[in-house]
Structure formats: C-alpha cells, structure tokens
Write a protein that holds these residues in place. Structure first.
Motif, PDB file in Angstrom:
ATOM      1  N   LEU A  42       0.821  -1.213   0.000  1.00 13.56           N
ATOM      2  CA  LEU A  42       0.000   0.000   0.000  1.00 13.56           C
ATOM      3  C   LEU A  42       0.855   1.264   0.000  1.00 13.56           C
ATOM      4  O   LEU A  42       0.541   2.240  -0.691  1.00 13.56           O
ATOM      5  N   TYR A  60      -8.412   3.148   1.047  1.00 10.61           N
ATOM      6  CA  TYR A  60      -8.364   1.974   1.928  1.00 10.61           C
ATOM      7  C   TYR A  60      -7.961   2.386   3.343  1.00 10.61           C
ATOM      8  O   TYR A  60      -8.591   1.981   4.326  1.00 10.61           O
ATOM      9  N   THR A  61      -6.907   3.200   3.432  1.00  7.94           N
ATOM     10  CA  THR A  61      -6.428   3.639   4.741  1.00  7.94           C
ATOM     11  C   THR A  61      -7.496   4.435   5.480  1.00  7.94           C
ATOM     12  O   THR A  61      -7.704   4.249   6.684  1.00  7.94           O
ATOM     13  N   LEU A 106      -6.051  -6.529   8.005  1.00  8.66           N
ATOM     14  CA  LEU A 106      -6.594  -5.385   7.282  1.00  8.66           C
ATOM     15  C   LEU A 106      -6.309  -4.079   8.020  1.00  8.66           C
ATOM     16  O   LEU A 106      -5.923  -3.077   7.411  1.00  8.66           O
ATOM     17  N   ALA A 110      -3.239  -0.924   7.127  1.00 10.94           N
ATOM     18  CA  ALA A 110      -3.491   0.508   7.003  1.00 10.94           C
ATOM     19  C   ALA A 110      -2.518   1.309   7.858  1.00 10.94           C
ATOM     20  O   ALA A 110      -1.991   2.345   7.423  1.00 10.94           O
TER      21      ALA A 110
END
Length: 235
Positions: A42, A60-61, A106, A110
């Motif tokens: 990411l 996403y973060t 998940l 992040a």
C-alpha cells in the motif's frame, strides 16, 4: 454465593491464563506479518505515480481508520463466508482465528502503510542521489543508506501499532476465539462471576508486563539503529 476480594485469586489465575497466550501471540504474529507485507504494498502505491493505485491506497487507509475494530471483526466474520457462498464456497467451518487474523491484518496494513510511507519520506532524496553518485547501486543505496535511517523513524510507530494490535486482539473472544481474554471470561463464568475483579487484574498484569517488555525491546532496537545512523552521517 458471597463475593469478596481475595488477592490469592490473582496469583492462581495467572498460571491458568498464560498457556492461552500462545493463541494471542499466534493471531498477533500472523496479523503483523501479513499486515506489514500488505502495508508495504500500500505504501508503494501511495508513493508511486499511478493515480488510481494511489487513490485506492489512500481510500483503503481512510476506511480502515474510520471503522471500529469490533465492527470490522463482525463484518469479516459474517461477511467473508457470505460472499464466499455467492461463489459456491462454504467457509463457515473455518477456524475462528482465521477471521480474526484477516480482520487485524486489514487494520494493521493501514497503519503500516502510513508508518512505512512517512519513514521513507523522512530520509532526504539527496542522500539516495549522493549514494548513487559515489558508485553505489540503487539496491545498495537503499540497503545501506535509506533503510537504516527509515527504520529508526518507523520503529516507535511500529511498536505502538503492535501494542494497539495486542490490545484490540482482546475483542476476538466476542466471536468465540478462546485466547487469553476468552479464557479469563471462561474462568469468571465457571465461578459464577465471583472473583471476576481478581481474574481481570491478573489479565491486566500480564498485559502490562508484556507491553513493558515490548517497549524495552523496541527501545533497544532503536538505540542500535541510531548508532548505525550516526555512523552513516560521519562517513
């Protein structure tokens, strides 16, 4: 049953709780491993020039930051088997720990995406260019110049993320995972809620000791890498 405070329950509960720490460590270890690898991907997307990939990573973060851990845990626990069922896959028999690892992977991804990104940006681009100009290959420049300095910046935030993960992992018992927190609840239930305070004090003591050990370990690593960073500056 009369309920009263008995300190002896604190010390007798600790040996009963400690064996279940292996479940907590396993879940946390796998989440950190997969979360760090995903976070590295990411962060590379955030630092890259592809606008779509950068927007995806940033989105996403943001979503992970705005989703409470308990909500995400239930979304994964109920959502993953449901989505898999739409494709003819039956995942309801999977071990509960799998869903816990997915959830915290998940979230940790992040966190790590920002930790890695900020650590990389903290090292001036000029140092990489200077390393190339004196004959180092790009790989050598990253390994010998960029990486040691970035690690020093990343270590405190990584340690904070790890501690937060261990604390958030206590939520795993809500979907039936019997880790150290789950075992504490079983002990309390077996005693008909008597001496619950003593059991959870024992649990808190274990977490306090573990947190202090982790902080001391990462403090030692930070001092070691700081020595390397100073040696780089004096070269």
């Amino acid at each position: 049953m009369e309920k009263y405070f008995d300190a002896s329950y604190i010390w007798s509960s600790i040996p009963a709780l400690l064996p279940f720490f292996k479940v907590t460590f396993l879940v946390a270890g796998l989440s950190v491993l997969f979360g760090t690898l995903t976070g590295l991907l990411l962060s590379s997307m955030k630092l890259g020039r592809n606008r779509a990939a950068k927007a995806f990573a940033e989105g996403y973060t943001t979503i992970m930051r705005c989703t409470p851990s308990i909500v995400l845990l239930f979304l994964v626990y109920y959502g993953v088997p449901f989505l898999a069922g739409q494709f003819g896959l039956y995942l309801h028999d999977l071990h509960t720990a799998v869903f816990v690892v997915i959830t915290f992977t998940l979230q940790f991804a992040a966190i790590m995406s920002e930790v890695i990104r900020s650590a990389y940006l903290s090292v001036g681009r000029g140092q990489f260019e200077a390393a190339i100009s004196v004959g180092l290959t790009p790989g050598q420049a990253y390994r010998r110049i960029i990486f040691p300095q970035a690690v020093v910046v990343a270590l405190p935030n990584f340690a904070n993320g790890l501690l937060a993960l261990l604390q958030e992992g206590a939520l795993a018992y809500t979907i039936g995972l019997i880790d150290i927190v789950g075992k504490a609840n079983l002990i309390v239930a077996a005693n008909y809620n008597a001496h619950a305070l003593e059991v959870f004090i024992a649990l808190a003591l274990i977490y306090w000791v573990l947190s202090i050990m982790i902080e001391q370990f990462f403090g030692l690593l930070e001092r070691l890498f700081n020595k390397g960073k100073r040696s780089i500056k004096t070269v």
